[in-house]
Design an enzyme around this catalytic site. Structure first.
Site, PDB file in Angstrom:
ATOM      1  N   LYS A   1       0.798  -1.228   0.000  1.00  0.00           N
ATOM      2  CA  LYS A   1       0.000   0.000   0.000  1.00  0.00           C
ATOM      3  C   LYS A   1       0.829   1.277   0.000  1.00  0.00           C
ATOM      4  CE  LYS A   1      -4.504  -1.064   0.262  1.00  0.00           C
ATOM      5  NZ  LYS A   1      -5.553  -0.416  -0.548  1.00  0.00           N
TER       6      LYS A   1
ATOM      7  N   SER B   1       0.318  -9.823  -1.110  1.00  0.00           N
ATOM      8  CA  SER B   1       0.213  -8.365  -1.029  1.00  0.00           C
ATOM      9  C   SER B   1       0.568  -7.774   0.330  1.00  0.00           C
ATOM     10  CB  SER B   1      -1.201  -7.942  -1.418  1.00  0.00           C
ATOM     11  OG  SER B   1      -2.143  -8.606  -0.585  1.00  0.00           O
TER      12      SER B   1
END
Lengths: 403, 403
Positions: free
Chosen positions: A51, A302
């Site tokens: 992120k 992720s």
């Protein structure tokens, strides 16, 4: 929409602030899935997820005046950490609204990175409404978690790195929440190598993107409960919807049980820590028929921000499923020394005792019997079976309890 | 002894068979230890540890005739997997003797890699004696786990990679069992950059190298119990002793408690799985005064082959120490509804109930009282204190139980 040029520009812009993460081959997974599997380790970013790529790309493009205003963001935790970490590095004041049930590890880290954290609402969408209110009341810059061109360009650098390092890849599997990561990454991958298949993974409890693509427009789903809070979003963004529609080949769903198994395998075989969302692509590879035999496949891990107590629960469940933790009930005569005898047999079989309970009042028992419940650590199904047989030979009837 | 040339030759020889592992910077550890910390991730090798470097270097130098004889090795588990994996790749039959209490994950993997596994003896040294017997009886080639020039040259490629990639490093911290890894690595590091400090880490229960260096000759220690079975060796090798004496600056010890904390931090902050031996350098950095303020430090995470039930135990203990898991005893009046009342207060404080027990026969209780024991999941010390206060306001006296 953005283009590969925006992603390339983002890559340059953020190069000094984020890691170019490794992408080792997994022999174990490759054998298991009959294809060549590589794992893109975005959990090794400083804030534990991809992120920060988008967050940094966005923050670096704020004007000096905007920087002075400070920023506000809503996030289930990873965007929060990415914004908090890089805002501090750049000297920007950050306020983050997180849902009340956000994992402790994410709340703590966001505070440790110097952001003001406000816990509000039951899910991401509720937190987002509150963040908008703060933006309006305090005149701050809102850093959206996914529906923003610069955020998407930043996240797209994941896909760009994959395709740069591994041009002969056949398929890339990417988790989908709001859709920022897959939009940017699919744009990079498909622009450079149109034949690479991009597969998105939704969590079954919150398949906002899959449903939106199916019905042809963005819809709002009821809130779902899942261990994949990182991709639990009720409504995707307009940009990410348009880009997913254009660039993504398939979207599959996986459930929490499948994700938990994937987390456990990543721990045991890949020696790496994945959060729910991060393990979803691996779950898809393991449990969906993706027709990837013989292909070169990248799964995008992720993020790795998971509470350790959830890891511990997943391990315990895994041990139970594996027969490495069992509960046995054994009826023994109620006289001194019988429990010691039973435990001696268990010790001889090299099973490790975790819990012992003793009870006398079951209607199934006669007045001179007692029932002992044992929780044992064993080496697996075969070991349990041979232990039960050994007990039987000694005249003790043991039965396994479904747990 | 070997030289840098042997290590360079090994690096070339094994390049296609082993990973060049990543070495990311750890921001969290750097902040905590006030220096720049990088973690060499040897747990990302295919067999989960650095051991395959030496094993492959050795196997590749066997003559065709020797390959046909097959190999035998003794190992607590990582050398076992390294030998098994590469022997299979090269078409060599391998028999591995492992101590009876070897971690299940290591035994399973070694079998999965196609080796014949014999469980024998209580520790590495006993297994080694049995391996020698097999070598003599079956005329096989013995692949020693550490006291072998080619093994040491292979393990030295870890140090060579570190110094090649990071020539401005000031100190490298490396675990010591038999001494193969540190001998080869220190040779590479000190030859190329004599000013880099090489610090070895022994486990306090088995400090065979530290003691040998102190007394000036190899000694045999009694067997120690530790979660670091990978470096639990009673006696070091002659080669590794001589090379450690020459190239290693300091040896420190850490204990199991410190190692367990390091394993937990590596999971939570670095998102990576370390076995005991692999976490020992991090434990040394955290708990010993190494005078490394402001320095560039590499810790060698040598392996990640740890049973998941041990991970789970370490997490549970960590949660308890952290106040995130507590046991409370609460005395309540023994009448219907009182337990429900108590649990309602607990729920209101957002603490999660893991276990409930109810007992009436303590001498401290009056006839109309009952004692409830609760195991709770909380958010930490402050949360526990505020819960106890809330219960007190409701007239319920709760006390924390030392666990």
């Amino acid at each position: 929409m953005i283009t590969i040029d925006d992603i390339r520009a983002a890559q340059k812009r953020i190069a000094n602030g984020v890691q170019r993460t490794p992408m080792p081959r997994s022999d174990a997974l490759s054998d298991q899935c009959d294809c060549h599997v590589y794992v893109k380790l975005e959990n090794l970013q400083r804030t534990g997820s991809f992120k920060e790529r988008g967050a940094l790309n966005k923050l670096l493009q704020l004007s000096p005046a905007e920087r002075l205003l400070g920023v506000v963001a809503a996030s289930a935790g990873n965007h929060a950490q990415g914004v908090a970490y890089h805002a501090r590095r750049l000297g920007i004041q950050a306020t983050i609204v997180m849902p009340e049930n956000s994992p402790l590890v994410k709340v703590r880290s966001t505070r440790d990175f110097g952001a003001e954290v406000i816990l509000f609402g039951e899910n991401y969408d509720a937190a987002y409404v509150h963040a908008q209110k703060i933006k309006n009341e305090q005149n701050r810059i809102l850093i959206h978690a996914f529906d923003d061109l610069e955020i998407i360009a930043g996240q797209g650098t994941v896909g760009l790195e994959i395709i740069e390092e591994f041009p002969t890849v056949d398929a890339v599997i990417i988790p989908i929440g709001g859709g920022g990561l897959i939009s940017g990454s699919a744009c990079a991958i498909k622009t450079l190598h149109p034949n690479v298949r991009v597969i998105g993974v939704n969590i079954a409890a919150s398949p906002a993107m899959k449903r939106a693509i199916e019905v042809g427009h963005i819809i709002e789903l009821p809130a779902g409960r899942t261990i994949c809070e990182g991709i639990s979003v009720r409504q995707v963004g307009e940009l990410s919807f348009a880009m997913t529609k254009r660039f993504v080949d398939d979207i599959v769903t996986v459930d929490d049980e499948e994700v938990a198994n994937a987390i456990l395998q990543l721990l045991e075989k890949e020696k790496t820590v994945a959060e729910g969302a991060g393990a979803a692509p691996m779950a898809a590879l393991l449990y969906r028929s993706l027709e990837l035999a013989g292909k070169n496949v990248v799964i995008c891990l992720s993020g790795g921000n998971i509470n350790v107590n959830l890891i511990s629960r997943i391990i315990e469940r895994g041990l139970i499923k594996d027969g490495r933790r069992v509960q046995l009930k054994v009826v023994i005569p109620d006289r001194p020394g019988m429990l010691a005898d039973l435990l001696a047999h268990v010790a001889q079989a090299s099973a490790n005792v975790l819990e012992v309970q003793h009870q006398r009042w079951s209607r199934r028992l006669t007045l001179n019997e007692t029932e002992v419940s044992l929780v044992l650590e064993t080496q697996g199904r075969d070991h349990v079976d041979s232990l039960i047989q050994q007990l039987e030979k000694a005249g003790l009837v043991a039965s396994e309890v479904e747990v």
